[in-house]
Design a protein around this motif. Structure first.
Motif, short mmCIF file in Angstrom:
data_model
loop_
_atom_site.label_atom_id
_atom_site.label_comp_id
_atom_site.label_asym_id
_atom_site.label_seq_id
_atom_site.Cartn_x
_atom_site.Cartn_y
_atom_site.Cartn_z
N ARG A 205 25.83 52.13 1.51
CA ARG A 205 26.98 51.92 2.39
C ARG A 205 26.68 50.72 3.28
NH1 ARG A 205 31.10 55.58 0.68
NH2 ARG A 205 30.03 57.46 -0.08
N ILE A 206 27.72 50.23 3.93
CA ILE A 206 27.58 49.01 4.72
C ILE A 206 26.63 49.19 5.90
CG2 ILE A 206 29.59 49.51 6.18
CD1 ILE A 206 28.35 46.03 4.91
N SER A 207 26.55 50.38 6.48
CA SER A 207 25.65 50.61 7.61
C SER A 207 24.20 50.37 7.21
CB SER A 207 25.81 52.03 8.16
OG SER A 207 27.08 52.21 8.72
N TRP A 208 23.84 50.81 6.01
CA TRP A 208 22.47 50.60 5.51
C TRP A 208 22.20 49.11 5.32
CZ3 TRP A 208 20.12 48.36 1.33
CH2 TRP A 208 18.77 48.68 1.12
N VAL A 209 23.16 48.41 4.72
CA VAL A 209 22.99 46.97 4.49
C VAL A 209 22.83 46.26 5.83
CG1 VAL A 209 24.00 44.87 3.53
CG2 VAL A 209 24.34 47.07 2.37
N LEU A 210 23.65 46.63 6.80
CA LEU A 210 23.59 46.00 8.12
C LEU A 210 22.23 46.22 8.77
CD1 LEU A 210 25.23 44.38 10.17
CD2 LEU A 210 26.16 46.53 11.04
N ASP A 211 21.68 47.42 8.62
CA ASP A 211 20.35 47.71 9.16
C ASP A 211 19.29 46.83 8.49
OD1 ASP A 211 21.30 49.62 10.90
OD2 ASP A 211 20.80 51.32 9.59
N GLN A 212 19.40 46.64 7.18
CA GLN A 212 18.43 45.81 6.47
C GLN A 212 18.50 44.35 6.92
OE1 GLN A 212 16.14 47.35 4.37
NE2 GLN A 212 17.22 49.08 5.29
N VAL A 213 19.72 43.87 7.11
CA VAL A 213 19.90 42.49 7.57
C VAL A 213 19.31 42.32 8.97
CG1 VAL A 213 21.60 40.71 8.18
CG2 VAL A 213 21.95 42.12 6.14
N GLN A 214 19.54 43.31 9.83
CA GLN A 214 19.01 43.25 11.19
C GLN A 214 17.49 43.26 11.18
OE1 GLN A 214 20.94 43.07 14.32
NE2 GLN A 214 18.88 42.30 14.70
N ASN A 215 16.90 44.08 10.32
CA ASN A 215 15.45 44.13 10.20
C ASN A 215 14.88 42.80 9.74
OD1 ASN A 215 15.39 46.81 11.00
ND2 ASN A 215 15.37 47.62 8.91
N LEU A 216 15.56 42.17 8.77
CA LEU A 216 15.11 40.86 8.28
C LEU A 216 15.23 39.80 9.38
CD1 LEU A 216 16.67 40.86 4.70
CD2 LEU A 216 14.23 40.78 5.24
N GLN A 217 16.29 39.87 10.16
CA GLN A 217 16.45 38.93 11.27
C GLN A 217 15.36 39.12 12.31
OE1 GLN A 217 20.76 39.73 12.20
NE2 GLN A 217 20.91 37.50 12.18
N ASP A 218 15.05 40.38 12.60
CA ASP A 218 14.00 40.66 13.60
C ASP A 218 12.64 40.16 13.14
OD1 ASP A 218 15.91 41.87 15.17
OD2 ASP A 218 15.40 43.91 14.56
N SER A 219 12.37 40.32 11.84
CA SER A 219 11.08 39.88 11.32
C SER A 219 11.04 38.37 11.17
CB SER A 219 10.79 40.55 9.97
OG SER A 219 11.76 40.19 9.02
N ASN A 220 12.23 37.75 10.95
CA ASN A 220 12.32 36.30 10.82
C ASN A 220 12.08 35.65 12.17
OD1 ASN A 220 13.75 33.60 10.77
ND2 ASN A 220 13.94 34.17 8.61
N GLY A 221 12.83 36.11 13.16
CA GLY A 221 12.60 35.70 14.55
C GLY A 221 12.78 34.23 14.85
N THR A 222 13.63 33.52 14.09
CA THR A 222 13.84 32.10 14.36
C THR A 222 15.28 31.84 14.71
OG1 THR A 222 14.21 31.69 12.01
CG2 THR A 222 11.98 31.36 12.84
N ASP A 223 15.52 30.78 15.48
CA ASP A 223 16.88 30.40 15.83
C ASP A 223 17.56 29.72 14.66
OD1 ASP A 223 16.63 31.34 18.41
OD2 ASP A 223 15.76 29.44 19.13
N VAL A 224 18.88 29.70 14.70
CA VAL A 224 19.65 29.13 13.61
C VAL A 224 20.20 27.77 14.03
CG1 VAL A 224 21.62 29.49 12.09
CG2 VAL A 224 20.33 31.45 12.91
N ASP A 225 19.98 26.78 13.16
CA ASP A 225 20.58 25.47 13.37
C ASP A 225 21.92 25.47 12.67
OD1 ASP A 225 21.35 22.85 13.57
OD2 ASP A 225 19.61 22.01 12.54
#
Length: 296
Positions: free
Chosen positions: A272-292
């Motif tokens: 479901r979309i909630s699971w996908v959203l959690d995965q994206v958030q986790n990847l963003q947290d681990s990435n930890g870089t700003d976006v140009d």
């Protein structure tokens, strides 16, 4: 609904006693046209979408698109400023006044990157994907599905903030199919309203007794993610060559690992979309870089 709409000249229209000036054409499709207009009262740019309603069913579909816009007040779903139905010469047009989003579609951005021989960095992909997921979650939480998610139906502003648009194919998330006649009706509808290279497998050959739900959007989301990573959709080339997309989506394809959970042939195995959203958030947290956001 827009009231007292009139054509004041070749270059001006009026919604709700507010005048808008025609600037230029933006896009043209099979049954609709999009023009760039400027509000005389505020100096802002807007997109005027004109939908040709050839019959009563066409008008009903346009009204549904208006109602879908009205359902949502979400930062990742394109809002509707005003609308009206215009009767001229025995023909009907639905006019939708929408905010103008400066950077254009996600597809336009990806095309520019491809032309430059460049690519989209992971942090930027995740930033855009997160917003798309937020918009989809809002739609799914209200019991609806977009049904035509693709890069051309995602707009980006100057900060890469995404907006889901073109809500004309939206309908109830859960579709219960009871019998071969209903299955063929759903299949024919999907063939007309759901873009073939982003269409979920279960919409190509609809089973006589089944339940189709909002996870058709999860498949399409995987295709959009693939497109951001590879600068073309996973089935774009197959469609362009004239080969069978319906056959291709039923067979395993080589896709990047982040897409694999979303692009599962069996819809019951898709998240479901909630699971996908959690995965994206986790990847963003681990990435930890700003976006140009200003590279394209």
């Amino acid at each position: 609904m827009g009231q007292a709409l009139c054509i004041c000249s070749r270059s001006a229209i009026t919604f709700d006693n507010k005048r808008y000036y025609f600037i230029q054409k933006l896009d043209e499709g099979g049954f609709s046209y999009v023009d760039l207009v400027e509000g005389a009262h505020d100096g802002r740019f807007y997109a005027l979408k004109r939908i040709l309603c050839h019959d009563r069913e066409g008008r009903k579909e346009a009204q549904t698109e208006v109602e879908m816009h009205r359902l949502f007040n979400h930062p990742n779903i394109l809002s509707l400023t005003s609308h009206t139905f215009m009767e001229r010469g025995g023909k009907c047009e639905a006019w939708l006044l929408l905010p103008y989003i400066s950077k254009g579609s996600l597809w336009a951005v990806l095309e520019k990157l491809r032309d430059k021989g460049s690519s989209m960095p992971e942090s930027r992909i995740l930033h855009i994907l997160h917003g798309i997921c937020e918009g989809l979650k809002a739609i799914h939480d209200k019991g609806y599905a977009h049904r035509d998610l693709k890069p051309t139906n995602v707009l980006l502003d100057d900060n890469d903030h995404p907006f889901l648009m073109d809500l004309g194919s939206m309908n109830k998330a859960k579709i219960e199919v009871r019998g071969s006649r209903e299955a063929m009706t759903v299949q024919d509808w999907a063939a007309q309203r759901c873009t073939i290279s982003y269409r979920a497998p279960e919409l190509f050959n609809v089973e006589s007794h089944c339940i189709i739900d909002e996870r058709t959007d999860i498949w399409s989301l995987g295709c959009v993610l693939y497109c951001m990573m590879m600068l073309e959709g996973p089935y774009d080339l197959i469609f362009q060559k004239g080969d069978s997309v319906a056959l291709a989506v039923q067979n395993p394809v080589s896709i990047p690992q982040p897409c694999s959970s979303t692009m599962v042939t069996n819809p019951q195995e898709r998240p479901r979309i909630s699971w996908v959203l959690d995965q994206v958030q986790n990847l963003q947290d681990s990435n930890g870089t700003d976006v140009d956001t200003n590279r394209v």
